[in-house]
Enzyme design. Structure first.
Site: not given
Length: 387
Positions: A178, A206, A238
């Site tokens: 990240s 992610h 996300k």
């Protein structure tokens, strides 16, 4: 006195350039943000596909609220597991290629569930040194032996696994890191897990929705099968644009997590309207090649532009993902650059220790499919002036 001690420690954080500041947005998530009445271009969010305010998700959430209400009312194992939750779990399992999936309220809670449920005393966890805080905390909760290997170093990990006499072994890694934006060597990690009869837990917070065919995640990016010893965690706040998380794995593993994961058993199930929104989100992710292609173009534009900056002190990390860190080094200098960008209408977060190692404070630029080439160009022009 205890109050004076706390204030002294807060003052020390301020002096070291480490005190964090929360800002309140006056509009929905997107590349255009309004803070304190000021319009900004935001490079802060992890909304990688620009779905957080997509009309299709908004309409699905509204329809879900009308059909199912707002709250679930109880934990999944009591009476809070509604039909939208069940449908979403089935869809997530099919999307990732695993037999089963299990919903969680957040990615942090999902990680805290997995590790302590699978290993404990007399077992060992082998964790990448740059793992997310939730994975670090999960190891501590498990009480297993914690062995950390240098970032992405398969040789060092192999040495630790060879020397270990633990009853059970678990390899633990982010898929996309990240703060650096690079990818874990997942094929090599899976090979080591097979060789040493270890679990491999992959946090793809992610990567899910962004990487791989149709955005199916980091495992798909590397063409890895849904192996029995693989436990896959993906977040839904996300790239998916909503909230929550899921764990996908073999049926036996998911059943075990249902029985032993404290952060699943002892918390209220997520809102059914969010599950309805996520059902629509998965369709947009699968059909989102144009969004992802645009994102890759922005990443190439950014990296080419930074390479032309006349500042040898700033270092762009070798990230192929939407996370593009520009290492400044000093905390105060990083804050100064972030502040100067803010004054120019560009919001880029300054990331400092303990989130990143001492001496590696950085600007963490998050690019999304909702950004335009012109907006990225504005950021590059501002950095060129400051350089």
């Amino acid at each position: 006195m205890i109050w004076e001690e706390l204030q002294g420690e807060l003052d020390a954080l301020q002096h070291a350039g480490l005190k964090r500041r929360r800002r309140t947005l006056e509009g929905p998530c997107g590349p255009q943000a309004t803070v304190d009445g000021r319009d900004l271009i935001s490079f802060c969010s992890n909304d990688y596909l620009g779905l957080a305010n997509d009309p299709a998700l908004v309409e699905a959430a509204c329809a879900g609220a009308r059909a199912w209400g707002v709250g679930s009312g109880a934990s999944h194992l009591v009476s809070g597991h509604l039909a939208p939750h069940a449908a979403l779990e089935e869809k997530l399992a099919a999307f990732t290629g695993f037999p089963r999936a299990l919903l969680f309220s957040t990615g942090y809670m999902a990680n805290l569930a997995i590790v302590p449920a699978l290993v404990g005393r007399h077992d060992a966890v082998f964790a990448d040194r740059l793992n997310h805080a939730s994975l670090i905390d999960a190891v501590q909760l498990s009480r297993a032996e914690n062995q950390r290997y240098p970032h992405g170093d398969l040789s060092a990990l192999e040495h630790l696994l060879t020397a270990s006499r633990a009853r059970r072994k678990l390899i633990l890694t982010d898929a996309v890191f990240s703060m650096d934006g690079d990818l874990a060597p997942l094929p090599g990690l899976l090979a080591l897990a097979e060789r040493f009869d270890a679990w491999l837990v992959v946090d793809d917070a992610h990567g899910f929705g962004v990487l791989g065919r149709q955005g199916r995640g980091s495992l798909a990016h590397f063409n890895l099968p849904a192996a029995r010893r693989l436990i896959y965690m993906g977040t839904l706040g996300k790239a998916a644009g909503a909230a929550g998380a899921f764990v996908a794995a073999a049926t036996t593993v998911i059943e075990w997590l249902e029985q032993r994961s404290r952060t699943y058993i002892f918390t209220t199930a997520g809102s059914p309207l969010v599950a309805c929104a996520l059902d629509a989100s998965l369709d947009l992710i699968a059909a989102g090649d144009a969004r992802r292609d645009h994102l890759w173009q922005l990443i190439a534009q950014w990296r080419d532009g930074v390479a032309r900056l006349a500042n040898a002190r700033w270092r762009l990390l070798p990230s192929p993902t939407a996370i593009q860190p520009l290492v400044i080094g000093d905390n105060h200098e990083t804050l100064r650059i972030a502040g100067a960008l803010y004054e120019r209408g560009l919001w880029v977060p300054a990331i400092r220790p303990p989130t990143v190692p001492v001496g590696s404070a950085r600007l963490r630029v998050s690019l999304t499919a909702a950004h335009s080439a012109e907006q990225v160009g504005q950021l590059l022009d501002a950095l060129r002036e400051l350089a």
